[in-house]
Design a protein around this motif. Structure first.
Motif, mmCIF file in Angstrom:
data_model
loop_
_atom_site.group_PDB
_atom_site.id
_atom_site.type_symbol
_atom_site.label_atom_id
_atom_site.label_comp_id
_atom_site.label_asym_id
_atom_site.label_seq_id
_atom_site.Cartn_x
_atom_site.Cartn_y
_atom_site.Cartn_z
ATOM 1 N N SER A 9 7.311 38.347 9.413
ATOM 2 C CA SER A 9 8.593 37.644 9.501
ATOM 3 C C SER A 9 8.349 36.183 9.225
ATOM 4 N N ASN A 260 15.737 44.774 4.329
ATOM 5 C CA ASN A 260 16.050 43.726 5.299
ATOM 6 C C ASN A 260 15.147 42.510 5.167
ATOM 7 N N GLU A 261 14.196 42.554 4.240
ATOM 8 C CA GLU A 261 13.294 41.425 4.064
ATOM 9 C C GLU A 261 14.031 40.221 3.463
ATOM 10 N N ALA A 262 13.602 39.040 3.851
ATOM 11 C CA ALA A 262 14.185 37.813 3.295
ATOM 12 C C ALA A 262 13.526 37.426 1.985
ATOM 13 N N GLN A 335 15.053 36.888 9.545
ATOM 14 C CA GLN A 335 15.843 38.111 9.590
ATOM 15 C C GLN A 335 17.246 37.815 10.126
ATOM 16 N N SER A 338 19.225 35.526 7.799
ATOM 17 C CA SER A 338 19.725 36.223 6.609
ATOM 18 C C SER A 338 21.016 36.979 6.902
ATOM 19 N N THR A 348 19.999 35.919 0.958
ATOM 20 C CA THR A 348 19.186 35.882 2.167
ATOM 21 C C THR A 348 18.939 34.434 2.563
ATOM 22 N N GLY A 374 18.229 42.918 10.207
ATOM 23 C CA GLY A 374 18.477 42.403 8.872
ATOM 24 C C GLY A 374 19.582 43.130 8.146
#
Length: 744
Positions: A9, A260-262, A335, A338, A348, A374
């Motif tokens: 993260s 859900n990743e930035a 997370q 975003s 994001t 996310g």
């Protein structure tokens, strides 16, 4: 081909970013190319080689330099973390030795570099410092822990290698951090080249050797969601696999994101080795199609951004029971940030900021320890804790900087002739012609838009005479009659003349700006006004100075001076500077006006307006307050006073301080001698003429319900102009009046 798996993260703090720059990583922060966007340096992880085929160590997380980060351990075929319980500098020494550094400088707790994922392999680790392996230290044993990833330990190692040590990257001849720093979309057809923003195209990744592509074998909509978020778009369209005729280099394969990743760097993927490329079986270059979000769709949303200089950045505020409040920064990360950005129609989050870096809010703090996955539709859907007064202060307000679509607005404006790159004469491009802007009615609000369009954040001063700047290359005037609200993205979005017409058309009278990275932000303490209001019948013989400064109603001129009295609505006001720069008068001391009667200098002619309005908005009485003295009355803990009016001192309000105007000083009132009993609205406006630049003017007005029965006065529902929801503010506008003195 080998596999690099990224799972962490990222949460960027300004102080860490500055440390990165001081640490020589500026070369990694490459300017955006074409429609590109920066991939963070957490693309790289410092990893120790396996000494026994079983255990490996690495530093992960974001933001960080190569010699610091969250400690991760590879054991039993799986990467995991170490809990910070009982962690010491001696533990850090052992781990830094594992990673090939001579010693540890410090260690960190509470997941400073972001929470990890997977196992927490070690807990209650206690080393002496001389052990040659972490296994030799006392602990609860592998996999035995009662911690969460919010307790992941980190270390900072001295940037000096042990003699003969080689990291995995050195052994394999690869430094991914320097191999992939930019990502962009190349339009699919020539017809779309030049259109802004680019919403659909082939994904291209910048490596040291040039631009490469991602193999689309196994490509999913979750991957597209992450890429679109990085490009500033809230969501993606579903696309069929498009055939590729590109003769291309495929450097990245088997991308697997959760969605859900930035950043793409947080997804699992495989890399081809440098100077080589693998084929893309049954596929081609990965392509995405993104859905753009309206840039200002914040109406009726449950979240908004305040205090930021640019679109898509600011202090996070959420709506609860018709009133806006802030979010505490405990556990604040990319997370959660975003989720805010996508809720507002952006991509994001680029940065999740803590410590009120976009200024402190006022009023309630609603949320703490927000922990989003996310994929939530709203920040309110994320797990969080409610706030008590002792949990958080506004100095801990969370902020975000969102990825937004690249529009190229800065290409149609420039400043020239100034002493620095933050000041100069404004020139804009209109219908392919470059020229100056007429300075007639050029104010702080127009200058705010110009600085925003230039990418120079806030306005410091609006300049209406530019004769002292170099004019050897002055062009024709191409824009006049510019009138902005202050939130537009370009000057041409503001009202302006269809045909140029300027009273002062000479080059020396063209518009200019001085921009700044920071700005002040004044707000009034609304509850204090409500608590201190009262009526005074003040004898005329005590009001000569006030009359001289026009602080009484016009009817006072016909009074039988010095006999009789004036009825005054009095209250105290405390004005806070919650911005990121000191509030200073526009004019220097040499231009301040001396008032002999009160024996003080006025640094601003009008600092505050006081108005009493009828329920339909008609003004029935008014007052005003010149800046008798702008000074620091009190400050928050740890902030020192800088401004004091005594002995012709400098005037201003320091960030984190406030100026108190007591109810019992001259002109701190509205003369209501001629006002009949009834229901009214009290309105107070700070810096009403926008004379001094601020980061946010929407919170400069305060309004209250007011009931006057001819002898006494009551105020209730005092609030800042932007603290209620749109619906609640409309309800306030249609207030029918108080029928009795029982105010709920």
């Amino acid at each position: 081909m080998y596999t690099l798996s990224f799972s962490f993260s990222c949460s960027l703090h300004l102080s860490h970013f500055q440390a990165m720059l001081r640490g020589g990583l500026w070369d990694m922060v490459i300017a955006m190319v074409l429609f590109g966007i920066w991939l963070p340096s957490c693309f790289s992880q410092t990893t120790s080689p396996s000494q026994d085929g079983k255990i490996k160590f690495r530093l992960a997380g974001y933001p960080r330099k190569h010699n610091e980060g969250r400690v991760e351990v590879f054991y039993n075929g799986e990467w995991g973390t170490i809990c910070d319980d009982d962690f010491t500098l001696a533990n850090a020494h052992v781990l830094c030795h594992h990673l090939g550094f001579v010693e540890a400088l410090s260690w960190s707790h509470s997941a400073k570099y972001g929470p990890g994922t997977g196992k927490i392999w070690l807990d209650n680790v206690m080393c002496g410092g001389s052990e040659n392996s972490i296994e030799k230290c006392v602990s609860r044993g592998w996999g035995n822990s009662d911690c969460t990833h919010q307790e992941d330990a980190g270390v900072v190692c001295k940037d000096e290698r042990l003699p003969g040590f080689k990291s995995r990257e050195e052994m394999e001849g690869l430094n991914t951090c320097r191999s992939a720093t930019n990502i962009r979309l190349r339009p699919l057809s020539g017809a779309h080249v030049g259109r802004m923003p680019v919403t659909e195209g082939v994904i291209e990744v910048k490596f040291k050797e040039g631009w490469g592509h991602i193999c689309n074998t196994g490509w999913t909509t979750k991957n597209s969601r992450v890429v679109c978020g990085m490009m500033g778009f809230p969501s993606q369209r579903t696309m069929g696999k498009k055939p590729s005729s590109l003769q291309t280099v495929y450097r990245i394969h088997s991308v697997a994101c959760t969605g859900n990743e930035a950043h793409l760097s947080a997804c699992s993927m495989e890399f081809s080795k440098a100077n080589s490329s693998a084929s893309c079986p049954d596929g081609g270059a990965a392509v995405v199609s993104c859905v753009p979000g309206p840039l200002f769709t914040q109406a009726r949303s449950q979240v908004r951004l305040k205090g930021g200089a640019k679109t898509g950045e600011g202090r996070v505020e959420v709506l609860k029971e018709s009133e806006w409040g802030t979010v505490c920064d405990d556990h604040w990360n990319l997370q959660s940030a975003s989720v805010v950005c996508r809720e507002l129609g952006f991509g994001t989050a680029k940065e999740a900021l803590t410590g009120a870096q976009m200024g402190q809010g006022m009023g309630p703090i609603y949320m703490n320890e927000v922990q989003c996955r996310g994929d939530e539709k709203s920040l309110w859907d994320c797990p969080h804790k409610n706030i008590t007064a002792k949990d958080c202060k506004h100095m801990e307000d969370a902020s975000v900087i969102c990825n937004i679509p690249y529009m190229g607005f800065e290409k149609s404006i420039r400043i020239v002739g100034g002493r620095t790159d933050h000041e100069g004469r404004v020139e804009v491009q209109v219908k392919s012609r470059w020229g100056t802007v007429c300075s007639d009615n050029w104010t702080t609000r127009e200058a705010m838009v110009a600085c925003r369009q230039l990418g120079l954040r806030y306005c410091l001063h609006a300049i209406t005479e530019t004769w002292y700047w170099d004019s050897s290359n002055v062009t024709e005037m191409v824009l006049s009659g510019v009138k902005c609200k202050g939130d537009e993205m370009t000057l041409t979005d503001c009202q302006h003349h269809s045909v140029v017409s300027c009273k002062r058309a000479g080059a020396q009278f063209s518009a200019g700006v001085i921009c700044s990275d920071t700005a002040s932000d004044l707000v009034l303490n609304a509850p204090l006004v409500e608590q201190t209001v009262y009526i005074e019948d003040r004898p005329l013989h005590l009001l000569y100075c006030a009359a001289e400064e026009n602080c009484l109603a016009k009817s006072a001129a016909q009074a039988n001076w010095p006999y009789g009295h004036r009825r005054l609505l009095r209250f105290s006001s405390v004005i806070h500077n919650i911005g990121k720069a000191d509030f200073r008068p526009r004019l220097g001391r040499h231009s301040w006006v001396w008032h002999e009667c009160h024996r003080h200098y006025h640094s601003m002619d009008i600092f505050t307006y006081y108005d009493l309005l009828s329920l339909n908005g008609t003004k029935v009485a008014d007052g005003h307050k010149a800046s008798f003295c702008l000074e620091d009355t009190e400050c928050h803990e740890g902030v020192s006073k800088q401004y004091e009016c005594a002995n012709f001192g400098e005037q201003g309000i320091t960030v984190g301080c406030w100026d108190l105007y007591r109810h019992d000083i001259d002109c701190q009132w509205i003369d209501i001698t001629d006002v009949k009993p009834g229901n009214y609205i009290l309105q107070v406006i700070i810096n009403p003429n926008f004379e001094v630049a601020e980061s946010d003017f929407t919170n400069n007005a305060m309004r209250c319900y007011c009931k006057y029965d001819g002898n006494r006065v009551w105020l209730h529902k005092c609030h800042l102009g932007d603290s209620f929801s749109e619906e609640a503010e409309k309800e306030f506008e249609h207030y029918p009046g108080q029928l009795n003195n029982k105010i709920s």
